[in-house]
Design a protein around this motif. Structure first.
Motif, mmCIF file in Angstrom:
data_model
loop_
_atom_site.group_PDB
_atom_site.id
_atom_site.type_symbol
_atom_site.label_atom_id
_atom_site.label_comp_id
_atom_site.label_asym_id
_atom_site.label_seq_id
_atom_site.Cartn_x
_atom_site.Cartn_y
_atom_site.Cartn_z
ATOM 1 N N ASP A 124 1.504 2.442 -3.435
ATOM 2 C CA ASP A 124 0.306 3.026 -4.059
ATOM 3 C C ASP A 124 0.088 4.458 -3.584
ATOM 4 O OD1 ASP A 124 -0.690 0.834 -5.609
ATOM 5 O OD2 ASP A 124 -1.326 -0.143 -3.751
ATOM 6 N N LYS B 2 -3.197 -10.412 7.701
ATOM 7 C CA LYS B 2 -4.264 -10.339 6.705
ATOM 8 C C LYS B 2 -5.367 -11.372 6.946
ATOM 9 C CE LYS B 2 -2.418 -6.948 4.367
ATOM 10 N NZ LYS B 2 -3.085 -5.651 4.229
ATOM 11 N N GLY C 134 0.790 -1.222 0.000
ATOM 12 C CA GLY C 134 0.000 0.000 0.000
ATOM 13 C C GLY C 134 0.829 1.283 0.000
ATOM 14 N N TYR D 154 -9.603 -8.533 -9.603
ATOM 15 C CA TYR D 154 -10.577 -7.587 -9.031
ATOM 16 C C TYR D 154 -11.807 -7.498 -9.951
ATOM 17 C CZ TYR D 154 -7.156 -5.672 -5.646
ATOM 18 O OH TYR D 154 -6.257 -5.504 -4.607
ATOM 19 N N ARG E 169 -0.629 -9.910 0.755
ATOM 20 C CA ARG E 169 0.482 -10.578 1.422
ATOM 21 C C ARG E 169 -0.149 -11.713 2.226
ATOM 22 N NH1 ARG E 169 2.310 -7.575 5.441
ATOM 23 N NH2 ARG E 169 0.852 -5.859 5.264
ATOM 24 N N MET F 284 -9.943 -1.039 -4.028
ATOM 25 C CA MET F 284 -9.829 -1.441 -5.442
ATOM 26 C C MET F 284 -10.917 -2.443 -5.781
ATOM 27 S SD MET F 284 -5.767 -1.891 -5.777
ATOM 28 C CE MET F 284 -4.659 -0.668 -5.142
ATOM 29 N N LYS G 22 2.644 -15.352 -6.449
ATOM 30 C CA LYS G 22 3.576 -14.388 -7.062
ATOM 31 C C LYS G 22 2.996 -12.988 -6.931
ATOM 32 C CE LYS G 22 1.430 -15.093 -11.564
ATOM 33 N NZ LYS G 22 1.572 -15.296 -12.977
#
Ligand code: ADP
Length: 483
Positions: A27, A312, A24, A371, A307, A392, A361
Motif C-alpha cells: 500500500d 495482530k 502494508g 470496511y 494476517r 481504512m 483468503k
C-alpha cells in the motif's frame, strides 16, 4: 525550476499496489511516491517483475535494456522494463528464475532472490534514462542490501559516491536472517568490512547491515520509532537503534484517500460519506446477506481484515470468540495466517453461521465491502509499526478497537464518554479481558446511544488520513540529505 535542482529519489520496494501486495508495504509503495512527486522531487519506483503481476500491466511494460548482475560467483541476467502509470515511472527488474514464482515471499531461496534484487538495483542505475538518483529509499529487508553493496562495491564509481540512502522499517519482525553462508556465496562480501556488519553469530542479518550503512532510518510512526529502542519491541536490534538514535525518525503512514473513498468505491453496494450514512446502512445489509449472517441493522457487526498472526493480537480475539455466539453481536473475519487461528475462526463460523463468518483468503474487493459494511474493527495488535487497516476502517466509518501501541496509538483517538469525542476505542495492556471490556463498551454505545455512535463515526470519517502531511516530512528528509 531548472532541471538540475530537482532531487531524484529511487524508491525501492519488493511490492507495490496495484502490481502486487501482501500487506502494508504494498500500500505504502503504491501511494506515497505520487504524493512526494512535484517539480522539485522526481521520485521513481523500482520493483521486481514478479510473474504474479496482472497481465494488463505486464502487457504495457516497455523493455529498456538488459545486462548481467554479478552476484557472488554468478553472473545473472537482468532486464529492465518501464511502465508509466499515472504520474509515476516504474522500473521493473526482470529475471524469470528469481521472480517467476507463485507467491511474493516464502520461497526457499528468498535470501538469494532479494540479494539479486538489491544488487540489480545498483547495476541498473546507469541504464535509467539519465536518472542518477540523489537518494535511494529502501524499504524493509528485501532491499536492505542496497546500502551494503553501495558502500562496499560501488563507491569508487563516479556518481555513486554521491548517492545517499534511507531505510524504512515497515516491520521489524522480519529482518532477513539467513545462514552466514550467504555472506560469501551470495553476497560475495566475505573478507570485506561488510562481513562484520551483516553477521550476528553464525547468521547473516540483512536489516542489520542496512542499519549500519544508511544515512537515515525511518519507521512508520513516531511511537514505533521510540518503541524499537526498547528491548521488548527491538527484536534484538534495540542496541543498534540506540546507537543510531540521531538517524532514526518516525513518519506516520497515510492512505491513498483518492482510491480509498466510500463515495467513489465501485466495490460497494452503495456510496456514502460523512454527511450521509444511509449508504453505509445499505452496505451493512448487503454484507450481512453476502456472508449469510442475520440481516439486522440493530446488531453491531465487528470485523477483522488481517494476517492471522500473533502480532495482530489473534490470541486475544480467539479467546473472546464466545462473545459472538449468542447473536447479539456479529463478527466477520477476512484473512489468512497461522493454522491455530484459521481453525478457531472456521470452527466458530461453522457452529454459529448467523453471527460469525470467516473467509480465509486474500480478497481486496471483499475487504472494501467489509470496511464499509461493518460497524467496528478489531485490531488488538501486540505491536504495530503503523497499521493501515485501522486508517481504512476509519475512512469507511468502521470504528477501530485497538491496543495502544505504535501507530495504533498515534492514529486512533479513544472515545471519551464525557466529551463524546474520539474515533474509536482503545486499551493499554496485551490482555484478552481488556479487549473484552472495549468490545463491551462499543456494544453498549451502539445499542443504547446510536446517535452518539454515529457522531463518532462521522468524526472518524472526517479525520485526514492522507499522505499530505507525511509526504512533506519525507520531502524534507530527502532535502536534508542532498546539500
Ligand atoms: P500489515 O502490513 O502488518 O499486514 P497493515 O494494517 O499495515 O498490516 O496493512 C494490511 C493491509 O492488507 C491493509 O490494506 C488490509 O486491508 C490488507 N489485508 C490484510 N489481509 C487481507 C485480506 N485477507 N484480504 C484483503 N486485504 C487484506
Amino acid at each position: 525550476m531548472a532541471k538540475q535542482e530537482q532531487i531524484k529519489i529511487l524508491f525501492a520496494s519488493f511490492e507495490a499496489v496495484p502490481f502486487s501486495k501482501t500487506g502494508g508495504l504494498g500500500d505504502v509503495a503504491g501511494s506515497l511516491p505520487s504524493y512526494v512527486l512535484s517539480p522539485k522531487y522526481d521520485i521513481r519506483v523500482i520493483l521486481p517483475k514478479l510473474s504474479l503481476i496482472p497481465e494488463k500491466y505486464k502487457e504495457k511494460m516497455k523493455p529498456l535494456c538488459n545486462f548481467t548482475v554479478p552476484l557472488g560467483w554468478r553472473n545473472v541476467y537482468c532486464g529492465i522494463e518501464v511502465l508509466k502509470l499515472g504520474k509515476i515511472t516504474y522500473y521493473f527488474l526482470d529475471n524469470e528464475y528469481y521472480f517467476s514464482r507463485s507467491r511474493v515471499y516464502g520461497e526457499f531461496d528468498d535470501g538469494e532472490r532479494v540479494a539479486f534484487f538489491s544488487k540489480a538495483i545498483l547495476e541498473s542505475i546507469v541504464h535509467l534514462d539519465d536518472f542518477m538518483p540523489d537518494v535511494i529509499h529502501c524499504n524493509d529487508w528485501h532491499t536492505a542490501l542496497v546500502p551494503v553493496f553501495l558502500h562496499e562495491q560501488y563507491m569508487g564509481i563516479p556518481g555513486f559516491d554521491k548517492i545517499k540512502t534511507i531505510f524504512t522499517i515497515h516491520n521489524l519482525k522480519f529482518q532477513g536472517q539467513f545462514s552466514d553462508f550467504v555472506i560469501d556465496d551470495i553476497c560475495g562480501l566475505s573478507g570485506t568490512p561488510a562481513e562484520n556488519q551483516l553477521r550476528i553469530g553464525q547468521a547473516a542479518n540483512y536489516m542489520q547491515g542496512a542499519l549500519k550503512y544508511v544515512e537515515k532510518i525511518t519507521t512508520v510512526s513516531p511511537s514505533y520509532a521510540d518503541e524499537i529502542c526498547t528491548k521488548y519491541f527491538g527484536e534484538g536490534l534495540d542496541w543498534l537503534f540506540n546507537e543510531r538514535r540521531d538517524r532514526l525518525v518516525g513518519i506516520l503512514n497515510g492512505i491513498d484517500d483518492k482510491t480509498l473513498d466510500p463515495e467513489n468505491d465501485k466495490a460497494l453496494a452503495a456510496p456514502f460519506n460523512s454527511e450521509n450514512l444511509e449508504g453505509k446502512a445499505k452496505c451493512k445489509e448487503a454484507l450481512q446477506k453476502e456472508l449469510g449472517l442475520e440481516v439486522n441493522p440493530n446488531v453491531p457487526l465487528f470485523a477483522i481484515i488481517s494476517r492471522l498472526t500473533e502480532q495482530k493480537g489473534m490470541d486475544l480475539v480467539t479467546y473472546n470468540l464466545p462473545m459472538f455466539a449468542d447473536g447479539k453481536m456479529q463478527l466477520v473475519v477476512l484473512g489468512t495466517g497461522d493454522s491455530q487461528y484459521e481453525e478457531a475462526f472456521a470452527y466458530y463460523a461453522e457452529k454459529y453461521p448467523r453471527s460469525i463468518a470467516c473467509a480465509l483468503k486474500f480478497d481486496e474487493a471483499l475487504s472494501h465491502r467489509i470496511y464499509a459494511g461493518s460497524d467496528a474493527f478489531l485490531m488488538p495488535s501486540k505491536f504495530e509499526p503503523c497499521g493501515l487497516s485501522q486508517l481504512m476502517a476509519m475512512r469507511y466509518g468502521c470504528l477501530p478497537i485497538v491496543r495502544e501501541t505504535g501507530g495504533l496509538k498515534d492514529t486512533v483517538a479513544p472515545f471519551n464518554k464525557y466529551t463524546k469525542e474520539g474515533t474509536g476505542f482503545s486499551f493499554a495492556n496485551y490482555n484478552a479481558h481488556e479487549l473484552k471490556e472495549q468490545i463491551g463498551r462499543a456494544y453498549d454505545l451502539y445499542t443504547n446511544d446510536k446517535k452518539t455512535w454515529d457522531s463518532v463515526v462521522v468524526q472518524a470519517m472526517q479525520k485526514d488520513y492522507s499522505w499530505k502531511q507525511s509526504a512533506k516530512e519525507y520531502r524534507k528528509l530527502y532535502s536534508s540529505l542532498v546539500k
